[in-house]
Design an enzyme around this catalytic site. Structure first.
Site, mmCIF file in Angstrom:
data_model
loop_
_atom_site.group_PDB
_atom_site.id
_atom_site.type_symbol
_atom_site.label_atom_id
_atom_site.label_comp_id
_atom_site.label_asym_id
_atom_site.label_seq_id
_atom_site.Cartn_x
_atom_site.Cartn_y
_atom_site.Cartn_z
ATOM 1 N N HIS A 81 -18.952 -9.701 -48.971
ATOM 2 C CA HIS A 81 -17.894 -10.139 -49.876
ATOM 3 C C HIS A 81 -16.779 -10.740 -49.031
ATOM 4 C CE1 HIS A 81 -16.001 -6.501 -48.454
ATOM 5 N NE2 HIS A 81 -16.955 -5.752 -48.981
ATOM 6 N N SER A 94 -15.375 -3.813 -51.639
ATOM 7 C CA SER A 94 -16.381 -2.947 -51.025
ATOM 8 C C SER A 94 -17.735 -3.309 -51.605
ATOM 9 C CB SER A 94 -16.063 -1.482 -51.344
ATOM 10 O OG SER A 94 -17.202 -0.681 -51.113
ATOM 11 N N HIS A 124 -15.712 -9.051 -45.763
ATOM 12 C CA HIS A 124 -16.556 -9.343 -44.600
ATOM 13 C C HIS A 124 -16.276 -10.769 -44.076
ATOM 14 C CE1 HIS A 124 -19.311 -6.434 -46.849
ATOM 15 N NE2 HIS A 124 -19.168 -5.843 -45.678
ATOM 16 N N GLN A 171 -26.262 6.790 -40.518
ATOM 17 C CA GLN A 171 -24.929 7.179 -40.991
ATOM 18 C C GLN A 171 -24.953 7.689 -42.437
ATOM 19 O OE1 GLN A 171 -23.517 3.106 -40.174
ATOM 20 N NE2 GLN A 171 -22.298 3.299 -42.032
ATOM 21 N N LYS A 221 -9.846 -1.765 -43.714
ATOM 22 C CA LYS A 221 -10.196 -1.015 -44.927
ATOM 23 C C LYS A 221 -10.806 0.338 -44.520
ATOM 24 C CE LYS A 221 -13.137 -0.433 -48.739
ATOM 25 N NZ LYS A 221 -14.225 0.187 -48.066
HETATM 26 P P1 AMP Z 1 -19.702 -2.506 -44.307
HETATM 27 O O1 AMP Z 1 -20.680 -3.596 -44.591
HETATM 28 O O2 AMP Z 1 -19.159 -1.846 -45.511
HETATM 29 O O3 AMP Z 1 -20.223 -1.546 -43.255
HETATM 30 O O4 AMP Z 1 -18.445 -3.201 -43.646
HETATM 31 C C1 AMP Z 1 -18.575 -4.032 -42.526
HETATM 32 C C2 AMP Z 1 -17.230 -4.361 -41.993
HETATM 33 O O5 AMP Z 1 -16.471 -5.030 -42.999
HETATM 34 C C3 AMP Z 1 -16.417 -3.122 -41.590
HETATM 35 O O6 AMP Z 1 -15.701 -3.405 -40.393
HETATM 36 C C4 AMP Z 1 -15.485 -2.955 -42.756
HETATM 37 O O7 AMP Z 1 -14.263 -2.319 -42.408
HETATM 38 C C5 AMP Z 1 -15.229 -4.392 -43.142
HETATM 39 N N1 AMP Z 1 -14.778 -4.451 -44.527
HETATM 40 C C6 AMP Z 1 -15.415 -3.984 -45.626
HETATM 41 N N2 AMP Z 1 -14.645 -4.150 -46.722
HETATM 42 C C7 AMP Z 1 -13.493 -4.733 -46.305
HETATM 43 C C8 AMP Z 1 -12.290 -5.142 -46.951
HETATM 44 N N3 AMP Z 1 -12.105 -4.994 -48.257
HETATM 45 N N4 AMP Z 1 -11.309 -5.686 -46.195
HETATM 46 C C9 AMP Z 1 -11.469 -5.840 -44.863
HETATM 47 N N5 AMP Z 1 -12.578 -5.474 -44.186
HETATM 48 C C10 AMP Z 1 -13.574 -4.935 -44.898
#
Ligand code: AMP
Length: 283
Positions: free
Chosen positions: A36, A187, A39, A63, A151
């Site tokens: 999204h 998210s 990312h 995890q 986040k």
């Molecule tokens: P994930 O795919 O949820 O593991 O997230 C991958 C990366 O994207 C991680 O470093 C998260 O902190 C970042 N991320 C996810 N959602 C957001 C958001 N709303 N704002 C900024 N970074 C994000």
């Protein structure tokens, strides 16, 4: 334009070797996919820092606890690749689980301080899994920069600690939290929210903003700041707070009163969907 997509470890190692040989720098953006705008903001940030941006897309099994949503986690590689096609510096790394965790795998990286608190109280396996996969991805790519979203603020601090403690030769960069127009932090798990839950989820950011307003008005005590968030969340009967916490922004030490920049962190459940959010205070 066809975006390079690498599925095999050997190919990724070769790509990174050649990139370094050409004296180009690498930024790594680790993700679990279902991309999204949060990312993509990391990718944009990474592209400003380095010549090539490796976006890993890997739903990391270590995890997740057995009862968690590993199997249900959204997997949308085709759509993710389409979203990344606008960034010429990007190469996608989407490895197979069997290549990253072959049978006989035995070693984990565990943070025994910050990695045991907050989110880890309910999800004790979380940061052990995160540190292990990030250590592996760093070794595979030998990235110069590692990008994480603010986040997942505890995750950012845990990874910074790992990089410092274990002398990883890279710089960790925290990128701003991105929210949807309704205030909900973006998210990958938001797709699981019903319309009603989505409405209710807005109260989390509403509460965090109320606390920020109090802070900006001079309030420094944890109790009223956290009560502002708790009261807003209580307006949504479908939400259940897992934790709501205030502490120092730099070390994540809990505080009863802030004398340095701080942060409020929270985890809130909307039915089976677990949402985390935060607001930084005083920076
Ligand atoms: P994930 O795919 O949820 O593991 O997230 C991958 C990366 O994207 C991680 O470093 C998260 O902190 C970042 N991320 C996810 N959602 C957001 C958001 N709303 N704002 C900024 N970074 C994000």
């Amino acid at each position: 334009m066809d975006l390079p997509q690498i599925y095999q470890l050997s190919e990724m190692l070769e790509f990174c070797r050649k990139t370094r040989e050409n004296r180009q720098t690498i930024a790594l953006v680790p993700t679990m996919g279902a991309l999204h705008q949060g990312h993509l903001s990391l990718v944009e940030h990474a592209a400003q820092l380095a010549d090539r941006v490796v976006v890993s897309i890997f739903v990391n099994p270590t995890q997740f606890a057995p009862h968690e949503d590993f199997a249900a986690y959204p997997r949308t590689l085709g759509e993710d690749a389409a979203k990344l096609a606008q960034y010429p510096a990007v190469v996608i790394f989407a490895p197979q689980t069997s290549e990253l965790y072959p049978s006989g795998f035995q070693t984990v990286v565990a943070n025994e301080g910050l990695g045991l608190t907050l989110c880890a109280k309910r999800r004790p396996q979380l940061f052990r899994g995160v540190c292990t996969i990030i250590a592996k991805l760093c070794n595979i790519t030998r990235a110069d920069f590692l990008l994480f979203g603010r986040k997942d603020f505890q995750q950012l601090r845990v990874v910074e600690q790992m990089v410092a403690d274990l002398n990883f030769p890279c710089t960790v960069v925290g990128s701003p939290l991105v929210r949807a127009r309704d205030g909900v932090a973006l998210s990958s798990r938001n797709v699981f929210l019903s319309q009603e839950q989505r409405q209710e989820a807005r109260m989390i950011s509403q509460g965090l903003w109320r606390a920020r307003d109090l802070f900006q008005g001079g309030e420094r005590r944890a109790q009223p700041l956290l009560a502002a968030v708790a009261n807003a969340i209580a307006e949504a009967p479908g939400l259940a707070v897992e934790y709501l916490w205030l502490g120092r922004w730099d070390t994540l030490e809990e505080c009863v009163e802030l004398s340095v920049p701080g942060i409020i962190l929270c985890a809130v459940h909307a039915g089976t969907v677990r949402l985390i959010d935060n607001i930084e205070l005083g920076l």
